[in-house]
Design an enzyme around this catalytic site. Structure first.
Site, PDB file in Angstrom:
ATOM      1  N   GLY A  11      18.037 -11.173  20.644  1.00 33.87           N
ATOM      2  CA  GLY A  11      17.427 -11.168  19.257  1.00 33.87           C
ATOM      3  C   GLY A  11      18.518 -11.547  18.101  1.00 33.87           C
ATOM      4  CB  VAL A  16      18.919  -5.937  13.649  1.00 30.79           C
ATOM      5  CG1 VAL A  16      20.017  -5.124  14.243  1.00 30.79           C
ATOM      6  CG2 VAL A  16      17.966  -5.034  12.714  1.00 30.79           C
ATOM      7  CB  SER A 108      11.167   1.442  14.074  1.00 35.27           C
ATOM      8  OG  SER A 108      10.490   1.850  12.874  1.00 35.27           O
ATOM      9  CB  SER A 109      12.187   5.406  10.252  1.00 31.35           C
ATOM     10  OG  SER A 109      11.417   4.553   9.475  1.00 31.35           O
ATOM     11  CB  CYS A 110       7.202   3.409  12.073  1.00 38.06           C
ATOM     12  SG  CYS A 110       7.372   2.633  13.483  1.00 38.06           S
ATOM     13  CE  LYS A 141      11.012  -1.556  18.235  1.00 34.41           C
ATOM     14  NZ  LYS A 141      12.026  -2.302  18.964  1.00 34.41           N
ATOM     15  N   PRO A 164      16.586   3.385  13.163  1.00 34.53           N
ATOM     16  CG  PRO A 164      16.399   1.028  12.955  1.00 34.53           C
ATOM     17  CD  PRO A 164      16.294   2.117  13.916  1.00 34.53           C
ATOM     18  CG  LEU A 167      16.944  -1.633   9.124  1.00 35.95           C
ATOM     19  CD1 LEU A 167      17.095  -2.262  10.595  1.00 35.95           C
ATOM     20  CD2 LEU A 167      18.363  -0.963   8.802  1.00 35.95           C
ATOM     21  CG  HIS A 180       9.531  -4.894   6.580  1.00 34.24           C
ATOM     22  ND1 HIS A 180      10.011  -5.647   7.726  1.00 34.24           N
ATOM     23  CD2 HIS A 180       8.609  -3.875   7.281  1.00 34.24           C
ATOM     24  CE1 HIS A 180       9.856  -5.080   8.806  1.00 34.24           C
ATOM     25  NE2 HIS A 180       9.067  -4.186   8.558  1.00 34.24           N
ATOM     26  CE  LYS A 188       3.822  -9.889  -3.109  1.00 36.33           C
ATOM     27  NZ  LYS A 188       2.975  -8.741  -3.203  1.00 36.33           N
ATOM     28  CD1 TRP A 203       0.433  -6.441  -1.725  1.00 36.45           C
ATOM     29  CD2 TRP A 203       0.887  -6.191   0.477  1.00 36.45           C
ATOM     30  NE1 TRP A 203       0.455  -7.727  -1.077  1.00 36.45           N
ATOM     31  CE2 TRP A 203       0.828  -7.599   0.142  1.00 36.45           C
ATOM     32  CE3 TRP A 203       1.377  -5.517   1.622  1.00 36.45           C
ATOM     33  CZ2 TRP A 203       0.895  -8.349   1.308  1.00 36.45           C
ATOM     34  CZ3 TRP A 203       1.545  -6.557   2.557  1.00 36.45           C
ATOM     35  CH2 TRP A 203       1.378  -7.939   2.414  1.00 36.45           C
TER      36      TRP A 203
HETATM   37  O1  GFB Z   1       7.851  -2.494   4.061  1.00 39.80           O
HETATM   38  P1  GFB Z   1       6.415  -2.403   4.442  1.00 39.80           P
HETATM   39  O2  GFB Z   1       5.485  -3.475   4.551  1.00 39.80           O
HETATM   40  O3  GFB Z   1       6.189  -1.063   5.685  1.00 39.80           O
HETATM   41  O4  GFB Z   1       5.738  -1.462   3.302  1.00 39.80           O
HETATM   42  P2  GFB Z   1       6.190   0.298   6.019  1.00 39.80           P
HETATM   43  C1  GFB Z   1       6.321  -0.408   2.485  1.00 39.80           C
HETATM   44  C2  GFB Z   1       5.299  -0.181   1.350  1.00 39.80           C
HETATM   45  O5  GFB Z   1       5.576  -0.947   0.208  1.00 39.80           O
HETATM   46  C3  GFB Z   1       3.853   0.235   1.539  1.00 39.80           C
HETATM   47  C4  GFB Z   1       4.248  -1.435  -0.205  1.00 39.80           C
HETATM   48  O6  GFB Z   1       3.260   1.264   0.833  1.00 39.80           O
HETATM   49  C5  GFB Z   1       3.170  -1.168   0.781  1.00 39.80           C
HETATM   50  O7  GFB Z   1       2.000  -1.136   0.678  1.00 39.80           O
HETATM   51  N1  GFB Z   1       4.171  -2.497  -0.711  1.00 39.80           N
HETATM   52  C6  GFB Z   1       4.108  -3.015  -2.077  1.00 39.80           C
HETATM   53  C7  GFB Z   1       4.419  -3.896   0.021  1.00 39.80           C
HETATM   54  N2  GFB Z   1       3.979  -4.381  -2.269  1.00 39.80           N
HETATM   55  C8  GFB Z   1       4.086  -4.938  -0.968  1.00 39.80           C
HETATM   56  C9  GFB Z   1       4.359  -6.368  -0.575  1.00 39.80           C
HETATM   57  O8  GFB Z   1       4.280  -7.302  -1.347  1.00 39.80           O
HETATM   58  N3  GFB Z   1       4.623  -6.519   0.680  1.00 39.80           N
HETATM   59  C10 GFB Z   1       4.670  -5.509   1.510  1.00 39.80           C
HETATM   60  N4  GFB Z   1       4.841  -5.798   2.962  1.00 39.80           N
HETATM   61  N5  GFB Z   1       4.710  -4.124   1.177  1.00 39.80           N
HETATM   62  C11 GFB Z   1       6.681  -0.735   8.201  1.00 39.80           C
HETATM   63  C12 GFB Z   1       6.015  -0.556   9.789  1.00 39.80           C
HETATM   64  O9  GFB Z   1       5.895   0.271   7.676  1.00 39.80           O
HETATM   65  O10 GFB Z   1       8.021  -0.294   8.454  1.00 39.80           O
HETATM   66  C13 GFB Z   1       6.677  -1.200  10.533  1.00 39.80           C
HETATM   67  O11 GFB Z   1       4.705  -1.293   9.472  1.00 39.80           O
HETATM   68  C14 GFB Z   1       8.197  -0.694  10.674  1.00 39.80           C
HETATM   69  O12 GFB Z   1       6.433  -0.637  12.105  1.00 39.80           O
HETATM   70  C15 GFB Z   1       8.811  -1.041   9.228  1.00 39.80           C
HETATM   71  O13 GFB Z   1       8.322   0.561  10.905  1.00 39.80           O
HETATM   72  C16 GFB Z   1      10.088  -0.451   9.188  1.00 39.80           C
HETATM   73  O14 GFB Z   1       7.460   0.820   5.498  1.00 39.80           O
HETATM   74  O15 GFB Z   1       4.845   0.825   5.508  1.00 39.80           O
END
Ligand code: GFB
Length: 312
Positions: A11, A16, A108-110, A141, A164, A167, A180, A188, A203
């Site tokens: 990877g 990472v 992952s912390s999830c 995971k 982790p 990240l 993420h 944005k 979001w």
């Molecule tokens: O980083 P994220 O996509 O993943 O979203 P998770 C974190 C938070 O940010 C959520 C909000 O509450 C989203 O609704 N958010 C706000 C946004 N605006 C945005 C945006 O424009 N884009 C995104 N993506 N989110 C992931 C897991 O969870 O974290 C994976 O799905 C993995 O499995 C990863 O563990 C580290 O932190 O919720």
């Protein structure tokens, strides 16, 4: 691990993996091996076995995975569970079969239950139901952690697992649908500033808490653990985080300031919040002698600079 050890970095083009490559090269490791996705399909067991048989790596960093943000995880759960299970099973089994001395697996912390007590201690694994938006990824995971644990138990291998927190950093995915939150908000705010737009949409409610670790700190922790510890020193796995979190609303305000956007924030409540909080307990990591060095503000500024250098 010495500087001439043959190290396979799976990877190496990802967030990472590319940070691990920079870290290992800067420390003078000069026998690193890589394969692009096109050269080696890690979901193909035969191809992975042939690669290990031919190259016989001594150390493995397993940073290859299918990853994405909350929407990607929720939209493509079959791909997240299948690809991650296959990659892990193939590499971990081949590492056992071809005598790898030490392997580092990234989780992952999830993996923790959605409503676990905070901060999340390693022993909370499998004590409750998972967050629905990323259950497929989390199950894969968790399987990876248990593969390492049971191979160590039955075969006496030396496979370390690390978990982790969220990240961010250079080489992240900035695609607004699949990324993420950190890269999404950097992009944005930047685009809205450049296009003189009046608002940026975030979001969900902005209320969930997230903990963010710069990927260069993550790479530093991984190399530190591989250099200094074995699986039996670490136990089943160790959390890697900073021990502090902020709300998504606070993160948005910080990125807004760093980017210099002057408009408003709007919430898209049709998008999921995900887990309310996933703050890692870093007591074990601290007791192993490691801590993060890059502050959130410095890390975001550096990542924003990197992003701007890529879009020129
Ligand atoms: O980083 P994220 O996509 O993943 O979203 P998770 C974190 C938070 O940010 C959520 C909000 O509450 C989203 O609704 N958010 C706000 C946004 N605006 C945005 C945006 O424009 N884009 C995104 N993506 N989110 C992931 C897991 O969870 O974290 C994976 O799905 C993995 O499995 C990863 O563990 C580290 O932190 O919720």
């Amino acid at each position: 691990m010495d500087k001439r050890s043959k190290i396979y970095l799976a990877g190496h083009r990802g967030l990472v993996g590319s940070a691990l490559k920079r870290k290992l090269e800067s420390k003078g490791y000069n026998n690193l091996i890589f394969r692009t996705h096109r050269e080696l399909d890690l979901t193909n067991q035969q191809a992975v076995n042939e690669f290990f048989e031919q190259e016989k790596p001594e150390y493995v960093f397993l940073a290859a995975a299918k990853v994405g943000g909350i929407l990607a995880n929720n939209t493509y759960p079959a791909e997240f569970i299948y690809e991650n299970l296959m990659i892990e099973a193939n590499i971990i089994h081949a590492s056992y079969k071809y005598g790898v001395k030490k392997l580092l697996f990234l989780g992952s912390s999830c993996i923790y239950p959605k409503l676990a007590t905070q901060p999340l201690k390693e022993e909370y694994l499998l004590t409750g139901p998972l967050e629905e938006t990323n259950e497929a990824y989390a199950v894969a995971k968790i399987a990876g952690i248990r593969l390492c644990k049971h191979y160590n138990q039955q075969y006496g291998t030396n496979f370390i697992s690390v978990m982790p927190t969220n990240l961010y950093g250079p080489n992240d995915n900035f695609n607004l649908e699949t990324s993420h939150v950190m890269p999404a908000l950097i992009r944005k705010f930047h685009e809205s500033k450049v296009n003189n737009e009046s608002e940026v949409v975030i979001w969900g409610t902005g209320k969930p808490f997230r903990e963010f670790l710069h990927v260069d700190d993550m790479a530093d922790a991984c190399v530190y653990l591989m250099e200094n510890f074995n699986a039996h020193d670490i136990g089943e796995f160790v959390n890697i985080g900073v021990g502090k979190d902020i709300t998504i609303g606070e993160l948005a305000a910080l990125i807004k300031e760093i980017v210099g956007f002057e408009g408003e924030l709007k919430k898209d409540l049709s998008k999921p919040d995900g887990t309310p909080q996933k703050l890692l307990d870093i007591t074990k990591l601290s007791s192993l002698g490691w801590k993060a060095k890059i502050s959130l503000k410095d890390g975001i500024e550096q990542t924003y600079e990197w992003y701007q250098s890529q879009i020129k």
